[in-house]
Design a protein around this motif. Structure first.
Motif, PDB file in Angstrom:
ATOM      1  N   ASN A 168       0.848  -1.190   0.000  1.00  0.00           N
ATOM      2  CA  ASN A 168       0.000   0.000   0.000  1.00  0.00           C
ATOM      3  C   ASN A 168       0.884   1.241   0.000  1.00  0.00           C
ATOM      4  OD1 ASN A 168      -2.636  -1.259   0.166  1.00  0.00           O
ATOM      5  ND2 ASN A 168      -2.075  -1.855   2.254  1.00  0.00           N
ATOM      6  N   LEU A 169       0.726   2.093  -1.002  1.00  0.00           N
ATOM      7  CA  LEU A 169       1.518   3.310  -1.136  1.00  0.00           C
ATOM      8  C   LEU A 169       0.613   4.521  -0.999  1.00  0.00           C
ATOM      9  CD1 LEU A 169       3.712   2.389  -4.260  1.00  0.00           C
ATOM     10  CD2 LEU A 169       4.086   1.784  -1.861  1.00  0.00           C
ATOM     11  N   SER A 170       1.101   5.565  -0.338  1.00  0.00           N
ATOM     12  CA  SER A 170       0.304   6.775  -0.186  1.00  0.00           C
ATOM     13  C   SER A 170       0.323   7.640  -1.431  1.00  0.00           C
ATOM     14  CB  SER A 170       0.797   7.586   1.022  1.00  0.00           C
ATOM     15  OG  SER A 170       2.155   7.963   0.855  1.00  0.00           O
ATOM     16  N   SER A 171       1.249   7.355  -2.345  1.00  0.00           N
ATOM     17  CA  SER A 171       1.343   8.074  -3.611  1.00  0.00           C
ATOM     18  C   SER A 171       1.737   7.098  -4.708  1.00  0.00           C
ATOM     19  CB  SER A 171       2.402   9.180  -3.526  1.00  0.00           C
ATOM     20  OG  SER A 171       2.709   9.702  -4.815  1.00  0.00           O
ATOM     21  N   PRO A 172       1.227   7.283  -5.935  1.00  0.00           N
ATOM     22  CA  PRO A 172       1.675   6.424  -7.025  1.00  0.00           C
ATOM     23  C   PRO A 172       3.082   6.759  -7.506  1.00  0.00           C
ATOM     24  CG  PRO A 172       0.182   8.089  -7.865  1.00  0.00           C
ATOM     25  CD  PRO A 172       0.196   8.238  -6.367  1.00  0.00           C
ATOM     26  N   ILE A 173       3.632   7.880  -7.051  1.00  0.00           N
ATOM     27  CA  ILE A 173       4.985   8.295  -7.421  1.00  0.00           C
ATOM     28  C   ILE A 173       5.958   7.751  -6.382  1.00  0.00           C
ATOM     29  CG2 ILE A 173       6.503  10.266  -7.875  1.00  0.00           C
ATOM     30  CD1 ILE A 173       3.886  11.928  -8.276  1.00  0.00           C
ATOM     31  N   PHE A 174       7.040   7.132  -6.832  1.00  0.00           N
ATOM     32  CA  PHE A 174       8.080   6.750  -5.881  1.00  0.00           C
ATOM     33  C   PHE A 174       9.454   7.047  -6.476  1.00  0.00           C
ATOM     34  CE2 PHE A 174       7.817   2.863  -8.361  1.00  0.00           C
ATOM     35  CZ  PHE A 174       9.115   2.352  -8.367  1.00  0.00           C
ATOM     36  N   ILE A 175      10.429   7.170  -5.601  1.00  0.00           N
ATOM     37  CA  ILE A 175      11.797   7.461  -6.012  1.00  0.00           C
ATOM     38  C   ILE A 175      12.457   6.142  -6.362  1.00  0.00           C
ATOM     39  CG2 ILE A 175      14.015   8.451  -5.330  1.00  0.00           C
ATOM     40  CD1 ILE A 175      12.471  10.219  -3.332  1.00  0.00           C
ATOM     41  N   ASN A 176      12.739   5.958  -7.638  1.00  0.00           N
ATOM     42  CA  ASN A 176      13.241   4.672  -8.096  1.00  0.00           C
ATOM     43  C   ASN A 176      14.741   4.534  -7.844  1.00  0.00           C
ATOM     44  OD1 ASN A 176      12.845   2.110  -9.100  1.00  0.00           O
ATOM     45  ND2 ASN A 176      11.997   2.788 -11.055  1.00  0.00           N
ATOM     46  N   ALA A 177      15.221   3.299  -8.000  1.00  0.00           N
ATOM     47  CA  ALA A 177      16.601   2.959  -7.668  1.00  0.00           C
ATOM     48  C   ALA A 177      17.595   3.819  -8.423  1.00  0.00           C
ATOM     49  CB  ALA A 177      16.850   1.486  -7.977  1.00  0.00           C
ATOM     50  N   MET A 178      18.575   4.361  -7.677  1.00  0.00           N
ATOM     51  CA  MET A 178      19.604   5.184  -8.294  1.00  0.00           C
ATOM     52  C   MET A 178      21.001   4.826  -7.859  1.00  0.00           C
ATOM     53  SD  MET A 178      18.113   9.050  -8.729  1.00  0.00           S
ATOM     54  CE  MET A 178      16.763   9.022  -7.578  1.00  0.00           C
ATOM     55  N   THR A 179      21.262   4.904  -6.543  1.00  0.00           N
ATOM     56  CA  THR A 179      22.669   4.840  -6.158  1.00  0.00           C
ATOM     57  C   THR A 179      22.859   4.252  -4.769  1.00  0.00           C
ATOM     58  OG1 THR A 179      24.725   6.126  -6.207  1.00  0.00           O
ATOM     59  CG2 THR A 179      22.820   7.159  -5.159  1.00  0.00           C
ATOM     60  N   GLY A 180      24.109   4.282  -4.335  1.00  0.00           N
ATOM     61  CA  GLY A 180      24.579   3.673  -3.104  1.00  0.00           C
ATOM     62  C   GLY A 180      25.839   2.901  -3.423  1.00  0.00           C
ATOM     63  N   GLY A 181      26.538   2.452  -2.407  1.00  0.00           N
ATOM     64  CA  GLY A 181      27.704   1.622  -2.645  1.00  0.00           C
ATOM     65  C   GLY A 181      29.023   2.354  -2.633  1.00  0.00           C
ATOM     66  N   ALA A 182      29.003   3.639  -2.282  1.00  0.00           N
ATOM     67  CA  ALA A 182      30.244   4.413  -2.174  1.00  0.00           C
ATOM     68  C   ALA A 182      30.012   5.501  -1.141  1.00  0.00           C
ATOM     69  CB  ALA A 182      30.637   5.026  -3.517  1.00  0.00           C
ATOM     70  N   ALA A 183      31.075   5.897  -0.485  1.00  0.00           N
ATOM     71  CA  ALA A 183      30.947   6.925   0.544  1.00  0.00           C
ATOM     72  C   ALA A 183      30.345   8.201  -0.023  1.00  0.00           C
ATOM     73  CB  ALA A 183      32.319   7.205   1.157  1.00  0.00           C
ATOM     74  N   GLU A 184      30.687   8.501  -1.289  1.00  0.00           N
ATOM     75  CA  GLU A 184      30.217   9.753  -1.889  1.00  0.00           C
ATOM     76  C   GLU A 184      28.708   9.743  -2.136  1.00  0.00           C
ATOM     77  OE1 GLU A 184      33.815   8.528  -4.526  1.00  0.00           O
ATOM     78  OE2 GLU A 184      32.363   7.534  -3.215  1.00  0.00           O
ATOM     79  N   THR A 185      28.127   8.552  -2.285  1.00  0.00           N
ATOM     80  CA  THR A 185      26.698   8.475  -2.598  1.00  0.00           C
ATOM     81  C   THR A 185      25.814   8.491  -1.352  1.00  0.00           C
ATOM     82  OG1 THR A 185      26.707   6.056  -2.609  1.00  0.00           O
ATOM     83  CG2 THR A 185      27.199   7.182  -4.702  1.00  0.00           C
ATOM     84  N   GLU A 186      26.418   8.401  -0.185  1.00  0.00           N
ATOM     85  CA  GLU A 186      25.609   8.401   1.039  1.00  0.00           C
ATOM     86  C   GLU A 186      24.821   9.698   1.173  1.00  0.00           C
ATOM     87  OE1 GLU A 186      26.154   7.980   5.885  1.00  0.00           O
ATOM     88  OE2 GLU A 186      27.637   7.100   4.534  1.00  0.00           O
ATOM     89  N   ALA A 187      25.446  10.823   0.830  1.00  0.00           N
ATOM     90  CA  ALA A 187      24.763  12.118   0.939  1.00  0.00           C
ATOM     91  C   ALA A 187      23.568  12.183  -0.009  1.00  0.00           C
ATOM     92  CB  ALA A 187      25.728  13.253   0.647  1.00  0.00           C
ATOM     93  N   ILE A 188      23.708  11.604  -1.200  1.00  0.00           N
ATOM     94  CA  ILE A 188      22.598  11.601  -2.152  1.00  0.00           C
ATOM     95  C   ILE A 188      21.430  10.799  -1.597  1.00  0.00           C
ATOM     96  CG2 ILE A 188      21.860  10.842  -4.444  1.00  0.00           C
ATOM     97  CD1 ILE A 188      24.723  11.364  -5.405  1.00  0.00           C
ATOM     98  N   ASN A 189      21.703   9.594  -1.113  1.00  0.00           N
ATOM     99  CA  ASN A 189      20.632   8.769  -0.571  1.00  0.00           C
ATOM    100  C   ASN A 189      20.011   9.385   0.676  1.00  0.00           C
ATOM    101  OD1 ASN A 189      20.395   6.753  -2.446  1.00  0.00           O
ATOM    102  ND2 ASN A 189      21.826   5.356  -1.449  1.00  0.00           N
ATOM    103  N   ARG A 190      20.824  10.070   1.470  1.00  0.00           N
ATOM    104  CA  ARG A 190      20.281  10.727   2.665  1.00  0.00           C
ATOM    105  C   ARG A 190      19.239  11.771   2.277  1.00  0.00           C
ATOM    106  NH1 ARG A 190      24.679  12.980   4.630  1.00  0.00           N
ATOM    107  NH2 ARG A 190      24.272  14.986   3.626  1.00  0.00           N
ATOM    108  N   GLU A 191      19.568  12.618   1.303  1.00  0.00           N
ATOM    109  CA  GLU A 191      18.645  13.685   0.928  1.00  0.00           C
ATOM    110  C   GLU A 191      17.439  13.156   0.166  1.00  0.00           C
ATOM    111  OE1 GLU A 191      19.064  16.684   2.311  1.00  0.00           O
ATOM    112  OE2 GLU A 191      20.705  15.581   3.266  1.00  0.00           O
ATOM    113  N   LEU A 192      17.633  12.130  -0.662  1.00  0.00           N
ATOM    114  CA  LEU A 192      16.481  11.521  -1.316  1.00  0.00           C
ATOM    115  C   LEU A 192      15.542  10.904  -0.286  1.00  0.00           C
ATOM    116  CD1 LEU A 192      18.212   9.762  -4.347  1.00  0.00           C
ATOM    117  CD2 LEU A 192      16.659  11.724  -4.468  1.00  0.00           C
TER     118      LEU A 192
END
Length: 349
Positions: free
Chosen positions: A52-76
């Motif tokens: 059950n989703l509250s919105s039909p829009i979701f943030i699809n898979a993008m990144t992770g797996g490196a120290a530099e990408t942690e900030a991106i995933n945090r803000e997303l």
């Protein structure tokens, strides 16, 4: 120090942008002059499989797996939390092999403790690896991504894809959360959808072309480019119509170059239950910051409510009954493949 492959993917995704050729402009919505609806009555909640989703829009898979990408995933994850969006992480295989990069994924659950989060692995994963990826995020579902052409072009990519369906079926059978099988921008066709359904896969994400082009990204990383493969795959419109000959509405996700409210509504009208948006959020986040990404989510929701009101559809399932006319290259493809697009145009008569 050499940039990590994960950050290379992010950089090239931003540099190359989206092709915009998702095919959804071929889908014409039929105007309703008597919609008998109000924006106050629009319900954006949806159901995809058992989720059950509250919105039909979701943030699809993008990144992770490196120290530099942690900030991106945090803000997303902040955007997902504040706007009630589900969110998928990028492939976690790197974290299964190297625990030091696990925080770049775990940050999503840390920032959004009560949200819907999808774990992510490739089709090479075992049942034990699938469980570990889900446990890492306390995930509500697992995405298994199919990226054959990306791997073949990737200099260090896989070359052996045997028994992938067998591994997927085992994960579906033995995992405690729903499994979503998704492409990465080349599209799921009817033949592949039929095999996935026979294997027990409850939810598929058609992930057609039109957004981030992983063939072009991997070619940009190669010393000797195979750029003649950059146009491989099928647009989102085609992949969605193909897959819906096998799967019923309620079990299909659309993604691939979707960045506007109009494209979201077009995909939902065809029969998608949810729509993944990736590159559009990443670009806004990286260029203008988290507040801009939050505003973009609001804009998408506002546009979605406006268009649902105009069509006289108060819920996502009601959009499935609204007529649409399929034209252009999408119609030509469907005619060649025996897909009855006229049935979409006759809805409601």
């Amino acid at each position: 120090m050499r940039m990590s492959r994960k950050m290379e993917h992010v950089r090239y995704a931003l540099d190359l942008g989206a092709s915009g050729r998702n095919g959804l402009k071929d889908i014409r919505l039929v105007h309703n002059c008597l919609p008998d609806a109000s924006t106050d009555s629009i319900a954006l909640s949806t159901r995809i499989g058992d989720l059950n989703l509250s919105s039909p829009i979701f943030i699809n898979a993008m990144t992770g797996g490196a120290a530099e990408t942690e900030a991106i995933n945090r803000e997303l994850a902040v955007v997902a939390r504040e706007k009630g969006l589900a969110m998928a992480v990028g492939s976690q295989m790197s974290a299964l092999k190297n625990k030091e990069v696990a925080p770049s994924y775990k940050i999503v659950r840390k920032m959004n403790p009560d949200g819907i989060v999808f774990a992510n692995l490739g089709s090479e994963a075992t049942v034990d690896q699938a469980r570990e990826a889900v446990d890492m995020l306390e995930a509500n579902a697992l995405q298994i991504h199919l990226n054959v052409m990306q791997e073949l072009i990737m200099p260090e990519g896989d070359r052996d894809f045997r028994r992938a369906l067998e591994r997927i079926a085992a994960i579906v059978e033995r995992l405690a959360v729903p499994v979503i099988v998704k492409e990465v921008g080349f599209g799921i066709m009817a033949e592949g959808a039929a095999k996935l359904k026979a294997a027990g896969v409850p939810i598929v994400d058609v992930a057609g072309s039109g957004g981030t082009n992983f063939a072009a990204i991997e070619n940009a990383r190669r010393a000797s480019s195979l750029d003649w493969l950059n146009d491989w795959g099928h647009p989102t419109s085609v992949a969605l119509l193909e897959t819906l000959t096998v799967y019923e509405p309620g079990s299909v996700i659309a993604s691939g170059g979707i960045a506007t409210s109009e494209d979201i509504v077009r995909a939902l009208c065809l029969g998608a239950s949810a729509v993944g948006v990736a590159g559009a959020f990443l670009r806004v986040l990286q260029m203008d910051g988290t507040e801009a990404a939050l505003r973009r989510a609001d804009e998408l929701h506002d546009g979605l409510k406006l268009m649902m009101t105009a069509l006289g559809a108060s819920t996502v399932p009601e959009l499935w009954r609204r007529p649409v006319v399929v034209g252009g290259e999408t119609a030509a493809w469907c005619a060649a493949r025996g897909i009855d697009t006229a049935a979409y145009a006759r809805r409601g008569q």
